[in-house]
Design a protein around this motif. Structure first.
Motif, PDB file in Angstrom:
ATOM      1  N   ARG A 323      12.234   8.753  12.100  1.00  5.08           N
ATOM      2  CA  ARG A 323      13.688   8.551  12.219  1.00  5.08           C
ATOM      3  C   ARG A 323      14.150   7.392  11.348  1.00  5.08           C
ATOM      4  NH1 ARG A 323      13.868   9.765  18.093  1.00  5.08           N
ATOM      5  NH2 ARG A 323      13.262   7.621  18.501  1.00  5.08           N
ATOM      6  N   TRP A 324      13.403   6.322  11.423  1.00  2.89           N
ATOM      7  CA  TRP A 324      13.751   5.117  10.667  1.00  2.89           C
ATOM      8  C   TRP A 324      13.659   5.397   9.158  1.00  2.89           C
ATOM      9  CZ3 TRP A 324      10.585   1.588   7.745  1.00  2.89           C
ATOM     10  CH2 TRP A 324      11.195   0.353   7.473  1.00  2.89           C
ATOM     11  N   MET A 325      12.588   6.104   8.752  1.00  6.17           N
ATOM     12  CA  MET A 325      12.427   6.444   7.336  1.00  6.17           C
ATOM     13  C   MET A 325      13.613   7.270   6.837  1.00  6.17           C
ATOM     14  SD  MET A 325       9.629   5.430   5.704  1.00  6.17           S
ATOM     15  CE  MET A 325       9.577   6.615   4.363  1.00  6.17           C
ATOM     16  N   ARG A 326      14.057   8.194   7.674  1.00  5.97           N
ATOM     17  CA  ARG A 326      15.126   9.102   7.278  1.00  5.97           C
ATOM     18  C   ARG A 326      16.463   8.372   7.113  1.00  5.97           C
ATOM     19  NH1 ARG A 326      16.270  13.808  11.040  1.00  5.97           N
ATOM     20  NH2 ARG A 326      14.328  13.100  12.002  1.00  5.97           N
ATOM     21  N   HIS A 327      16.702   7.382   7.971  1.00  7.45           N
ATOM     22  CA  HIS A 327      18.042   6.786   8.001  1.00  7.45           C
ATOM     23  C   HIS A 327      18.144   5.385   7.430  1.00  7.45           C
ATOM     24  CE1 HIS A 327      19.922  10.109  10.029  1.00  7.45           C
ATOM     25  NE2 HIS A 327      18.772  10.254  10.653  1.00  7.45           N
ATOM     26  N   CYS A 328      17.030   4.675   7.308  1.00  4.59           N
ATOM     27  CA  CYS A 328      17.117   3.272   6.893  1.00  4.59           C
ATOM     28  C   CYS A 328      16.395   2.983   5.581  1.00  4.59           C
ATOM     29  CB  CYS A 328      16.555   2.365   7.994  1.00  4.59           C
ATOM     30  SG  CYS A 328      17.412   2.570   9.556  1.00  4.59           S
ATOM     31  N   VAL A 329      15.705   3.984   5.041  1.00  6.33           N
ATOM     32  CA  VAL A 329      14.905   3.738   3.833  1.00  6.33           C
ATOM     33  C   VAL A 329      15.503   4.526   2.673  1.00  6.33           C
ATOM     34  CG1 VAL A 329      12.604   3.916   2.801  1.00  6.33           C
ATOM     35  CG2 VAL A 329      12.859   3.287   5.225  1.00  6.33           C
ATOM     36  N   PHE A 330      15.659   3.853   1.533  1.00  2.00           N
ATOM     37  CA  PHE A 330      16.377   4.445   0.400  1.00  2.00           C
ATOM     38  C   PHE A 330      15.511   4.446  -0.857  1.00  2.00           C
ATOM     39  CE2 PHE A 330      19.364   3.178   3.529  1.00  2.00           C
ATOM     40  CZ  PHE A 330      20.377   4.117   3.480  1.00  2.00           C
ATOM     41  N   GLU A 331      15.782   5.427  -1.690  1.00  4.19           N
ATOM     42  CA  GLU A 331      15.011   5.627  -2.907  1.00  4.19           C
ATOM     43  C   GLU A 331      15.202   4.456  -3.877  1.00  4.19           C
ATOM     44  OE1 GLU A 331      14.570   9.092  -6.301  1.00  4.19           O
ATOM     45  OE2 GLU A 331      16.072   9.344  -4.726  1.00  4.19           O
ATOM     46  N   HIS A 332      14.114   4.069  -4.524  1.00  2.66           N
ATOM     47  CA  HIS A 332      14.103   2.925  -5.441  1.00  2.66           C
ATOM     48  C   HIS A 332      13.927   3.411  -6.878  1.00  2.66           C
ATOM     49  CE1 HIS A 332      12.954  -1.033  -7.032  1.00  2.66           C
ATOM     50  NE2 HIS A 332      13.241  -1.565  -5.862  1.00  2.66           N
ATOM     51  N   GLN A 333      14.322   2.573  -7.841  1.00  2.00           N
ATOM     52  CA  GLN A 333      14.133   2.910  -9.258  1.00  2.00           C
ATOM     53  C   GLN A 333      12.662   2.942  -9.656  1.00  2.00           C
ATOM     54  OE1 GLN A 333      16.197  -0.106 -11.474  1.00  2.00           O
ATOM     55  NE2 GLN A 333      18.228   0.744 -11.044  1.00  2.00           N
ATOM     56  N   VAL A 334      11.854   2.112  -8.968  1.00  2.00           N
ATOM     57  CA  VAL A 334      10.473   1.903  -9.397  1.00  2.00           C
ATOM     58  C   VAL A 334       9.521   2.662  -8.470  1.00  2.00           C
ATOM     59  CG1 VAL A 334       8.707   0.140  -9.799  1.00  2.00           C
ATOM     60  CG2 VAL A 334      11.117  -0.369 -10.273  1.00  2.00           C
ATOM     61  N   PRO A 335       8.586   3.441  -9.024  1.00  2.00           N
ATOM     62  CA  PRO A 335       7.650   4.189  -8.181  1.00  2.00           C
ATOM     63  C   PRO A 335       6.873   3.259  -7.262  1.00  2.00           C
ATOM     64  CG  PRO A 335       7.411   4.827 -10.501  1.00  2.00           C
ATOM     65  CD  PRO A 335       8.341   3.665 -10.464  1.00  2.00           C
ATOM     66  N   GLY A 336       6.642   3.727  -6.048  1.00  2.00           N
ATOM     67  CA  GLY A 336       5.847   2.943  -5.105  1.00  2.00           C
ATOM     68  C   GLY A 336       6.656   1.937  -4.313  1.00  2.00           C
ATOM     69  N   ASN A 408      20.199   3.880  12.632  1.00  2.00           N
ATOM     70  CA  ASN A 408      21.548   4.457  12.702  1.00  2.00           C
ATOM     71  C   ASN A 408      22.387   4.193  11.451  1.00  2.00           C
ATOM     72  OD1 ASN A 408      21.924   1.716  13.016  1.00  2.00           O
ATOM     73  ND2 ASN A 408      23.237   1.864  14.823  1.00  2.00           N
ATOM     74  N   ILE A 409      21.750   3.872  10.325  1.00  2.00           N
ATOM     75  CA  ILE A 409      22.527   3.580   9.114  1.00  2.00           C
ATOM     76  C   ILE A 409      23.378   4.789   8.720  1.00  2.00           C
ATOM     77  CG2 ILE A 409      22.370   3.053   6.640  1.00  2.00           C
ATOM     78  CD1 ILE A 409      21.661   0.669   8.509  1.00  2.00           C
ATOM     79  N   GLY A 410      24.656   4.546   8.542  1.00  2.00           N
ATOM     80  CA  GLY A 410      25.570   5.610   8.131  1.00  2.00           C
ATOM     81  C   GLY A 410      26.019   6.512   9.268  1.00  2.00           C
ATOM     82  N   LEU A 411      25.475   6.288  10.474  1.00  2.00           N
ATOM     83  CA  LEU A 411      25.844   7.146  11.598  1.00  2.00           C
ATOM     84  C   LEU A 411      26.972   6.506  12.413  1.00  2.00           C
ATOM     85  CD1 LEU A 411      22.260   8.197  12.744  1.00  2.00           C
ATOM     86  CD2 LEU A 411      23.796   9.374  11.155  1.00  2.00           C
ATOM     87  N   TYR A 449      22.235  12.137  15.071  1.00  2.00           N
ATOM     88  CA  TYR A 449      21.758  12.760  13.829  1.00  2.00           C
ATOM     89  C   TYR A 449      22.430  14.094  13.604  1.00  2.00           C
ATOM     90  CZ  TYR A 449      18.236   9.190  14.261  1.00  2.00           C
ATOM     91  OH  TYR A 449      17.612   7.985  14.394  1.00  2.00           O
ATOM     92  N   ASP A 450      22.634  14.825  14.709  1.00  2.00           N
ATOM     93  CA  ASP A 450      23.301  16.117  14.564  1.00  2.00           C
ATOM     94  C   ASP A 450      24.716  15.931  14.020  1.00  2.00           C
ATOM     95  OD1 ASP A 450      21.087  17.404  15.436  1.00  2.00           O
ATOM     96  OD2 ASP A 450      21.786  17.704  17.504  1.00  2.00           O
ATOM     97  N   LEU A 451      25.373  14.866  14.439  1.00  2.00           N
ATOM     98  CA  LEU A 451      26.742  14.635  13.966  1.00  2.00           C
ATOM     99  C   LEU A 451      26.769  14.275  12.477  1.00  2.00           C
ATOM    100  CD1 LEU A 451      28.143  12.572  16.973  1.00  2.00           C
ATOM    101  CD2 LEU A 451      28.782  14.903  16.333  1.00  2.00           C
ATOM    102  N   GLY A 452      25.679  13.714  11.975  1.00  2.00           N
ATOM    103  CA  GLY A 452      25.600  13.383  10.541  1.00  2.00           C
ATOM    104  C   GLY A 452      26.368  12.119  10.218  1.00  2.00           C
ATOM    105  N   PRO A 453      26.568  11.857   8.912  1.00  2.00           N
ATOM    106  CA  PRO A 453      27.200  10.600   8.518  1.00  2.00           C
ATOM    107  C   PRO A 453      28.665  10.514   8.958  1.00  2.00           C
ATOM    108  CG  PRO A 453      26.859  12.021   6.602  1.00  2.00           C
ATOM    109  CD  PRO A 453      26.181  12.683   7.754  1.00  2.00           C
ATOM    110  N   ILE A 454      28.986   9.450   9.664  1.00  2.00           N
ATOM    111  CA  ILE A 454      30.379   9.190  10.068  1.00  2.00           C
ATOM    112  C   ILE A 454      30.618   7.688   9.944  1.00  2.00           C
ATOM    113  CG2 ILE A 454      32.079   9.251  11.932  1.00  2.00           C
ATOM    114  CD1 ILE A 454      30.653  11.579  13.163  1.00  2.00           C
ATOM    115  N   ASP A 455      31.613   7.296   9.165  1.00  2.00           N
ATOM    116  CA  ASP A 455      31.989   5.881   9.096  1.00  2.00           C
ATOM    117  C   ASP A 455      32.999   5.594  10.196  1.00  2.00           C
ATOM    118  OD1 ASP A 455      30.451   5.582   6.849  1.00  2.00           O
ATOM    119  OD2 ASP A 455      32.126   5.633   5.438  1.00  2.00           O
ATOM    120  N   LEU A 456      32.612   4.737  11.140  1.00  2.00           N
ATOM    121  CA  LEU A 456      33.542   4.324  12.194  1.00  2.00           C
ATOM    122  C   LEU A 456      33.870   2.851  11.975  1.00  2.00           C
ATOM    123  CD1 LEU A 456      35.070   4.473  14.865  1.00  2.00           C
ATOM    124  CD2 LEU A 456      32.901   4.209  16.062  1.00  2.00           C
ATOM    125  N   ASN A 457      35.131   2.551  11.726  1.00  2.00           N
ATOM    126  CA  ASN A 457      35.547   1.188  11.404  1.00  2.00           C
ATOM    127  C   ASN A 457      36.591   0.697  12.402  1.00  2.00           C
ATOM    128  OD1 ASN A 457      33.991   1.780   9.183  1.00  2.00           O
ATOM    129  ND2 ASN A 457      35.616   1.559   7.675  1.00  2.00           N
TER     130      ASN A 457
END
Lengths: 555, 137
Positions: A323-336, A408-411, A449-457
């Motif tokens: 869950r954490w990998m899916r929502h809190c980890v982001f792709e980097h420019q550098v491999p590894g 919960n990043i982006g949720l 997660y089912d609701l997907g990305p929602i910005d609540l401000n």
């Protein structure tokens, strides 16, 4: 990250000495209250409801581990053991003592930090993408331009006494669909890109902003050549400084001037001014830009390969890690490597609040798993830009222990929220308890997660520090005959193709808000096509179905 | 009696008279008194001295006006800040091209004199120091 030159260091030290002298004269009764006010604001000190608030500049949201440790120590020694990550990527302290602020500033100066121009009617901290310089897909790093603007705008002789505060944001070069800096809701928004010849050019937006009169910025110049960035900014600021309204603070932002002149008329004024200065002004200096860029040392990335398979196995074995990998980890420019968002949005804790111990833990992770660098996102979370992929599992476990691994990043529960009526003297209503009540109601991760990305401000008043206008769902605290009520808007968006939310209808009491949220989400789920996001669904079906459900007569 | 600073020094006596724009157009050998929102006009360059009247110390229009007088009209005479001039903000005024300052007598002359040199160097170019700082490591 950027390292100070001798000049940068001397400048902040001189500033501390100057402000110490001003504070002493104020305390001795030699400086009038309203005059000292203007001076302390420009040194980050703002008086809130209960105590002064000190806002420390974190230029474009970038910190070193050493700096974050000092921020932790300041929280402990001068405050109540915590700080607050702001939507301008800065760090705020809620309880400093006015007389001790010069000492705090002196400690900051020792680690290349300051609080210059973090309040007051002047040019504020320039913000950018929290993944600048590391984001996969980025072709031009915006940070050297942010630093160029920081230097140019620091104690500018002509533009430190503007009609109102002035905020700029820069986004790096990406596919047009990526904007993590919300450039269209800033006084000036700058999109960095490359033209067909491969040269860096800028698109300049002006007059965006939130507050009482939310406006999406207008594009007034496309493909501005790199050497002209500062002369063009100078032209915009001069037109604003001379013609922006000063008689009414609610009509003093540049957006009001742009609207009064029309974007076309404003652009003409700026172009006329720019023609007069662009050839004679020495401000633009590509050599200087090269010097600044050099001081952003690229970290020494190891030659690694992506750990996709090893990580997949761990994710299968450990659903929490997955869950954490899916929502809190982001792709980097550098491999590894990967970038990680550390969520501060834990139920029961004001969004953006972090303790001294959390700050120290984040600093340690930055050193152990990356290159000692940390970012603050405008969504009020910490970011570790460089994390070796083989360290992700260890980081996850430790971040869990420190309450910084909420996936919960982006949720819905990754709420942007101003300090509200609990702290702020401007607020009409409290915002933090509203955020908490919503986080409590929606505490099932599978549902989120089912609701997907929602910005609540959430903002506690129409000054919109919580950016409610650009939340997919926005909540605004309003005062109704002395009682706190909450107005809800739908369909706002701060990213590319930014839009302002539309008000749903009459406001609700605080107790009603979670239930109303439930109804809004029911309508979304019932109408959703496939994997549509809340925003996509809203744009397709419009506000009516939501109105009908929320305001339906109860049986 | 107001305090006066000229060429970086405290001055006790000054004979300069400043006339509002309409009157000055009739007798241009006198000093010219401008408001912060006046538009610069080419003939202002003829004035032996120009004063800019700050209605409020935090009104930045007086800064832009000075820059335009100095850089657009290439005005070289005495440029004086008058009105609500704050002793802590003299460094902005100096950098935008003001050469003299009239301060209310409740102001602190020493702070004003010292305040002109808070920083050894600034980042940007200015009227006073047109070339922006060349930074070194």
């Amino acid at each position: 990250m950027y390292r100070y030159t001798q000049h940068d260091q001397q400048f902040v030290e001189e500033r501390v000495a100057h402000y110490r002298d001003q504070t002493e004269r104020y305390l001795a009764g030699e400086l009038a209250e309203d005059e000292f006010l203007q001076l302390r604001l420009r040194n980050g000190l703002y008086v809130q409801r209960l105590a002064p608030m000190l806002r420390v500049a974190v230029p474009y949201g970038t910190l070193s581990s050493e700096q974050l440790r000092v921020l932790a120590r300041i929280a402990r020694d001068y405050d109540r053991g915590y700080g607050h990550l702001s939507t301008r990527q800065n760090m705020q302290y809620n309880w400093p003592e006015l007389a001790r602020v010069p000492d705090i500033l002196a400690e900051l100066a020792q680690v290349q930090m300051h609080a210059i121009q973090t309040s007051g009617n002047c040019i504020r901290n320039t913000t950018t993408d929290e993944f600048a310089g590391v984001a996969a897909g980025e072709t031009v790093d915006p940070r050297p331009y942010c630093e160029l603007i920081r230097q140019w705008s620091t104690v500018h002789p002509e533009f430190d006494w503007l009609p109102r505060k002035f905020k700029m944001a820069v986004k790096g070069s990406h596919s047009p669909s990526v904007d993590r800096a919300a450039i269209s809701v800033h006084d000036i928004g700058i999109a960095v890109k490359r033209n067909d010849a491969g040269d860096v050019v800028f698109d300049v937006y002006v007059g965006g902003g939130l507050g009482r009169t939310p406006v999406i910025g207008a594009l007034i110049r496309e493909n501005l050549p790199e050497p002209h960035l500062l002369t063009y900014l100078q032209a915009i600021l001069r037109v604003y400084n001379r013609y922006g309204r000063r008689d009414n603070k609610y009509k003093a932002r540049i957006k009001i001037l742009v609207r009064a002149m029309t974007a076309e008329g404003f652009k003409e004024r700026v172009d006329t001014e720019w023609e007069a200065i662009r050839e004679v002004s020495p401000e633009v200096n590509t050599e200087e830009l090269a010097r600044i860029s050099e001081r952003f040392e690229r970290p020494a990335y190891e030659s690694l390969s992506d750990q996709t398979e090893a990580l997949s196995a761990k994710r299968l074995a450990e659903p929490g890690f997955d869950r954490w990998m899916r929502h809190c980890v982001f792709e980097h420019q550098v491999p590894g490597y990967a970038s990680v968002m550390l969520s501060t949005k834990v139920t029961g804790i004001p969004p953006g609040d972090v303790t001294d111990q959390q700050m120290e833990a984040v600093a340690d992770w930055a050193d152990r798993f990356g290159h000692g660098e940390i970012r603050i996102s405008h969504q009020q979370n910490f970011v570790l830009p460089d994390v070796r992929q083989d360290a992700l599992e260890t980081l996850w476990k430790e971040a869990e222990l420190h309450g910084l691994a909420t996936p919960n990043i982006g949720l819905l529960t990754d709420i942007i929220c101003c300090p509200g009526g609990d702290y702020c003297s401007l607020a009409n209503a409290k915002s933090i308890p509203v955020a908490e009540a919503i986080q409590q109601k929606f505490d099932d991760y599978d549902d989120l997660y089912d609701l997907g990305p929602i910005d609540l401000n959430i903002s506690g008043c129409m000054n919109a520090c919580g950016h409610h206008h650009v939340g997919n769902i926005g909540i605004l605290g309003v005062d109704k005959k002395g009682a706190e009520f909450y107005q809800i808007s739908l369909g706002g968006n701060s990213h590319t193709d930014a839009t302002l939310g539309q008000i749903l209808g009459p406001s609700f009491s605080r107790e009603e808000v979670p239930e109303v949220m439930g109804k809004i989400l029911d309508v979304f789920v019932a109408n959703r096509n496939g994997e549509e996001t809340f925003l996509q669904c809203y744009r397709r079906i419009g506000i009516e179905p939501f109105k009908e459900r929320v305001y339906a007569a109860t049986h | 009696m107001p305090l006066l600073i000229k060429s970086g020094e405290s001055v006790t006596h000054d004979e300069q008279v400043f006339l509002p724009l309409e009157q000055w157009l009739e007798s241009r050998d006198q000093g010219l008194m401008l408001e912060v929102d006046d538009e610069p006009q080419a003939e202002f360059a003829e004035a032996p001295a120009i004063a800019v009247n700050f209605g409020a110390f935090n009104d930045g229009r007086g800064l832009s006006l000075a820059v335009l007088l100095r850089t657009r009209l290439n005005y070289t005479g005495d440029l004086r800040a008058v009105g609500d001039v704050h002793h802590d903000l003299v460094h902005y005024l100096v950098r935008c091209g003001y050469s003299s300052f009239e301060l209310d007598e409740r102001r602190d002359l020493n702070v004003a004199l010292k305040g002109a040199a808070i920083h050894a160097n600034y980042y940007q170019g200015s009227v006073k120091q047109p070339a922006p700082l060349k930074k070194v490591a």
